[in-house]
Write a protein that holds these residues in place. Structure first.
Motif, PDB file in Angstrom:
ATOM      1  N   ASP A   1       0.853  -1.184   0.000  1.00 20.27           N
ATOM      2  CA  ASP A   1       0.000   0.000   0.000  1.00 20.27           C
ATOM      3  C   ASP A   1       0.894   1.241   0.000  1.00 20.27           C
ATOM      4  N   ASP A   2       0.275   2.346  -0.347  1.00 25.80           N
ATOM      5  CA  ASP A   2       0.996   3.608  -0.506  1.00 25.80           C
ATOM      6  C   ASP A   2       1.777   3.969   0.762  1.00 25.80           C
ATOM      7  N   TRP A   3       1.191   3.647   1.907  1.00 24.56           N
ATOM      8  CA  TRP A   3       1.808   4.009   3.187  1.00 24.56           C
ATOM      9  C   TRP A   3       3.149   3.297   3.385  1.00 24.56           C
ATOM     10  N   HIS A   4       3.193   2.004   3.151  1.00 29.03           N
ATOM     11  CA  HIS A   4       4.446   1.279   3.391  1.00 29.03           C
ATOM     12  C   HIS A   4       5.506   1.584   2.332  1.00 29.03           C
ATOM     13  N   ASN A   5       5.059   1.811   1.089  1.00 26.41           N
ATOM     14  CA  ASN A   5       6.047   2.066   0.036  1.00 26.41           C
ATOM     15  C   ASN A   5       6.536   3.515   0.043  1.00 26.41           C
ATOM     16  N   PHE A   6       5.633   4.446   0.434  1.00 24.60           N
ATOM     17  CA  PHE A   6       5.978   5.874   0.369  1.00 24.60           C
ATOM     18  C   PHE A   6       5.738   6.620   1.683  1.00 24.60           C
ATOM     19  N   GLY A   7       4.484   6.685   2.095  1.00 26.08           N
ATOM     20  CA  GLY A   7       4.071   7.571   3.194  1.00 26.08           C
ATOM     21  C   GLY A   7       4.924   7.443   4.435  1.00 26.08           C
ATOM     22  N   ALA A   8       5.032   6.217   4.953  1.00 28.46           N
ATOM     23  CA  ALA A   8       5.770   6.005   6.194  1.00 28.46           C
ATOM     24  C   ALA A   8       7.255   6.294   6.017  1.00 28.46           C
ATOM     25  N   LEU A   9       7.729   6.237   4.769  1.00 31.84           N
ATOM     26  CA  LEU A   9       9.152   6.486   4.497  1.00 31.84           C
ATOM     27  C   LEU A   9       9.411   7.971   4.271  1.00 31.84           C
ATOM     28  N   ASN A  10       8.495   8.787   4.799  1.00 38.97           N
ATOM     29  CA  ASN A  10       8.695  10.235   4.740  1.00 38.97           C
ATOM     30  C   ASN A  10       8.516  10.772   3.311  1.00 38.97           C
ATOM     31  N   LEU A  11       7.681  10.100   2.538  1.00 44.36           N
ATOM     32  CA  LEU A  11       7.356  10.557   1.194  1.00 44.36           C
ATOM     33  C   LEU A  11       5.851  10.779   1.102  1.00 44.36           C
ATOM     34  N   PRO A  12       5.330  11.870   1.685  1.00 43.49           N
ATOM     35  CA  PRO A  12       3.884  12.103   1.644  1.00 43.49           C
ATOM     36  C   PRO A  12       3.402  12.318   0.197  1.00 43.49           C
ATOM     37  N   ALA A  13       2.076  12.262  -0.003  1.00 42.16           N
ATOM     38  CA  ALA A  13       1.515  12.460  -1.343  1.00 42.16           C
ATOM     39  C   ALA A  13       2.084  13.741  -1.952  1.00 42.16           C
ATOM     40  N   HIS A  14       2.336  13.709  -3.226  1.00 47.90           N
ATOM     41  CA  HIS A  14       2.838  14.861  -3.998  1.00 47.90           C
ATOM     42  C   HIS A  14       4.269  15.259  -3.647  1.00 47.90           C
TER      43      HIS A  14
ATOM     44  N   MET B   1      11.411   9.978  -8.167  1.00 53.02           N
ATOM     45  CA  MET B   1      12.696   9.297  -8.315  1.00 53.02           C
ATOM     46  C   MET B   1      12.482   7.871  -8.813  1.00 53.02           C
ATOM     47  N   GLN B   2      11.303   7.326  -8.552  1.00 54.71           N
ATOM     48  CA  GLN B   2      11.025   5.947  -8.955  1.00 54.71           C
ATOM     49  C   GLN B   2       9.694   5.906  -9.700  1.00 54.71           C
ATOM     50  N   ASP B   3       9.702   5.411 -10.942  1.00 48.23           N
ATOM     51  CA  ASP B   3       8.460   5.321 -11.699  1.00 48.23           C
ATOM     52  C   ASP B   3       7.645   4.131 -11.234  1.00 48.23           C
ATOM     53  N   THR B   4       6.463   4.424 -10.740  1.00 45.02           N
ATOM     54  CA  THR B   4       5.710   3.412 -10.011  1.00 45.02           C
ATOM     55  C   THR B   4       4.635   2.744 -10.869  1.00 45.02           C
ATOM     56  N   PHE B   5       4.460   1.431 -10.668  1.00 42.00           N
ATOM     57  CA  PHE B   5       3.305   0.718 -11.235  1.00 42.00           C
ATOM     58  C   PHE B   5       2.183   0.783 -10.213  1.00 42.00           C
ATOM     59  N   TYR B   6       1.050   1.340 -10.598  1.00 43.56           N
ATOM     60  CA  TYR B   6      -0.110   1.364  -9.707  1.00 43.56           C
ATOM     61  C   TYR B   6      -1.049   0.223 -10.073  1.00 43.56           C
ATOM     62  N   ILE B   7      -1.757  -0.305  -9.086  1.00 41.95           N
ATOM     63  CA  ILE B   7      -2.734  -1.368  -9.356  1.00 41.95           C
ATOM     64  C   ILE B   7      -4.042  -0.679  -9.748  1.00 41.95           C
ATOM     65  N   GLN B   8      -4.558  -1.034 -10.935  1.00 38.75           N
ATOM     66  CA  GLN B   8      -5.692  -0.297 -11.487  1.00 38.75           C
ATOM     67  C   GLN B   8      -6.929  -0.326 -10.579  1.00 38.75           C
ATOM     68  N   GLN B   9      -7.223  -1.496 -10.016  1.00 40.58           N
ATOM     69  CA  GLN B   9      -8.459  -1.641  -9.228  1.00 40.58           C
ATOM     70  C   GLN B   9      -8.410  -0.813  -7.945  1.00 40.58           C
ATOM     71  N   ASN B  10      -7.205  -0.533  -7.459  1.00 37.08           N
ATOM     72  CA  ASN B  10      -7.101   0.200  -6.195  1.00 37.08           C
ATOM     73  C   ASN B  10      -5.850   1.068  -6.211  1.00 37.08           C
ATOM     74  N   PRO B  11      -6.014   2.354  -6.493  1.00 42.59           N
ATOM     75  CA  PRO B  11      -4.845   3.224  -6.645  1.00 42.59           C
ATOM     76  C   PRO B  11      -4.034   3.386  -5.362  1.00 42.59           C
ATOM     77  N   ASP B  12      -4.538   2.831  -4.252  1.00 48.97           N
ATOM     78  CA  ASP B  12      -3.755   2.869  -3.029  1.00 48.97           C
ATOM     79  C   ASP B  12      -2.685   1.764  -3.018  1.00 48.97           C
ATOM     80  N   TRP B  13      -2.813   0.842  -3.971  1.00 45.33           N
ATOM     81  CA  TRP B  13      -1.858  -0.259  -4.018  1.00 45.33           C
ATOM     82  C   TRP B  13      -0.846  -0.054  -5.139  1.00 45.33           C
ATOM     83  N   VAL B  14       0.387  -0.410  -4.867  1.00 46.29           N
ATOM     84  CA  VAL B  14       1.443  -0.303  -5.880  1.00 46.29           C
ATOM     85  C   VAL B  14       2.253  -1.603  -5.886  1.00 46.29           C
TER      86      VAL B  14
END
Ligand code: DAH
Length: 341
Positions: free
Chosen positions: A132-145, A151-164
């Motif tokens: 989920d966005d939190w473990h891959n980004f948010g918690a690592l001090n990378l808030p939305a935007h 720095m990393q081009d991300t694959f998002y899961i279409q059914q749920n944009p909170d998942w990568v």
């Protein structure tokens, strides 16, 4: 009655000493003793003559005898060697070798790296590839935007944009810290995904190994000493190390670590692009925001983290010049690693 005893005794020793491995003789044995007109049947018929008061004892005797004959027959069956076997098996031929698989070069390199850190007391943990966005980004001090997300081009899961599809193994750091068991001294290997054009030098998935050490009073000196040990074990006692200041949102301060080129020993070649140095990992002191995001008190605890790719050292060690070979499963490529370590 006496007569019956004696008869059976004689039969037992006759049968007990009868042995053969021939199918036709075993069948003859069956017909003689267990067939419809065989010895056992005849004895059963003879039972009629036994006086009433002895019938029970005689019945018991006969039943035991029948079991004995049947057991002997079954044993003979298992020992049959057919004529066919005897003529086609050449016991002097060498055995047929088992096809033995080989380890994948990425696995070999991963195990090699892990075994070095295990000697320093690092344990191994894994996490999910879909995050989920939190473990891959948010918690690592990378808030939305946050611009560093680019720095990393991300694959998002279409059914749920909170998942990568996780873009790095740093997500597993968060999962380990959230467990709240300190100190942590972990290595986290795994596959990561980035939306990049596939070529000889880059791929949309590859492998990383993340390291994390959290305890009281962990310092940058501990980070350096740990990585020095790793480099000497991995690239030999003459390998040189240099740290360059860098930026990662989840570490402060951050650095990138280079090793003196192990192809040209620092003289300058195409691998090190004539610089004499090869970059092997990113590292730093875990950012206090990351610790508090995981419920760890940054006033009390500190720690370091590092992350390195697996494919590149594997390419250099085994002389592989195209990243795509690692995931094409070409048996001609994979077989070459049967004897590699
Ligand atoms: N996650 C970073 C990447 O994928 C690598 C990295 C850098 C991991 C610094 C770390 C670190 O743990 O401290 O490029």
């Amino acid at each position: 009655m006496e007569n019956l005893w004696q008869q059976i005794d004689a039969l037992r020793s006759e049968i007990g000493s009868f042995a053969t491995t021939r199918a036709d003789e075993v069948e003859a044995f069956r017909i003689k003793y267990l067939g419809t007109k065989g010895v056992v049947k005849q004895l059963m018929t003879a039972m009629k003559e036994v006086p009433v008061e002895k019938k029970k004892e005689a019945g018991q005797l006969l039943n035991d005898f029948k079991s004995f004959v049947t057991a002997h027959y079954e044993q003979l069956l298992t020992g049959i060697i057919s004529d066919k076997d005897a003529s086609t098996i050449d016991l002097s031929l060498p055995g047929q070798p088992f096809p033995i698989g080989s380890r994948h070069p990425v696995t070999l390199m991963k195990n090699r790296i892990i075994s070095i850190f295990q000697r320093l007391g690092f344990a191994v943990a894994e996490g999910p590839e879909i995050e989920d966005d939190w473990h891959n980004f948010g918690a690592l001090n990378l808030p939305a935007h946050h611009p560093a997300r680019d720095m990393q081009d991300t694959f998002y899961i279409q059914q749920n944009p909170d998942w990568v599809l996780r873009t790095h193994t740093s997500s597993v750091q968060i999962r380990e810290m959230e467990k709240g068991q300190l100190p942590i001294r972990m290595l986290m290997p795994g596959r990561v995904f980035r939306n990049e054009t596939v070529s000889a030098r880059s791929h949309c998935f590859f492998h990383q190994i993340e390291g994390l050490y959290i305890d009281e009073n962990v310092s940058f000196a501990d980070l350096k000493q740990t990585l020095y040990f790793f480099v000497k074990e991995m690239y030999g006692p003459n390998a040189q190390v240099r740290f360059r200041p860098s930026y990662f949102p989840f570490t402060e301060p951050s650095a990138e670590m280079d090793v003196s080129c192990f192809i040209c020993a620092g003289k300058g070649c195409t691998v090190c692009k004539r610089s004499g140095w090869v970059e092997i990992l990113g590292c730093g002191m875990v950012h206090p925001n990351v610790l508090s995001n995981c419920g760890i008190d940054p006033e009390k605890y500190s720690g370091f983290a590092f992350g390195m790719g697996v494919e590149r050292p594997a390419m250099l060690k085994y002389g592989v010049n195209d990243l795509r070979l690692f995931s094409e499963n070409d048996i001609r490529f994979l077989r070459q690693f049967a004897a590699a370590t």
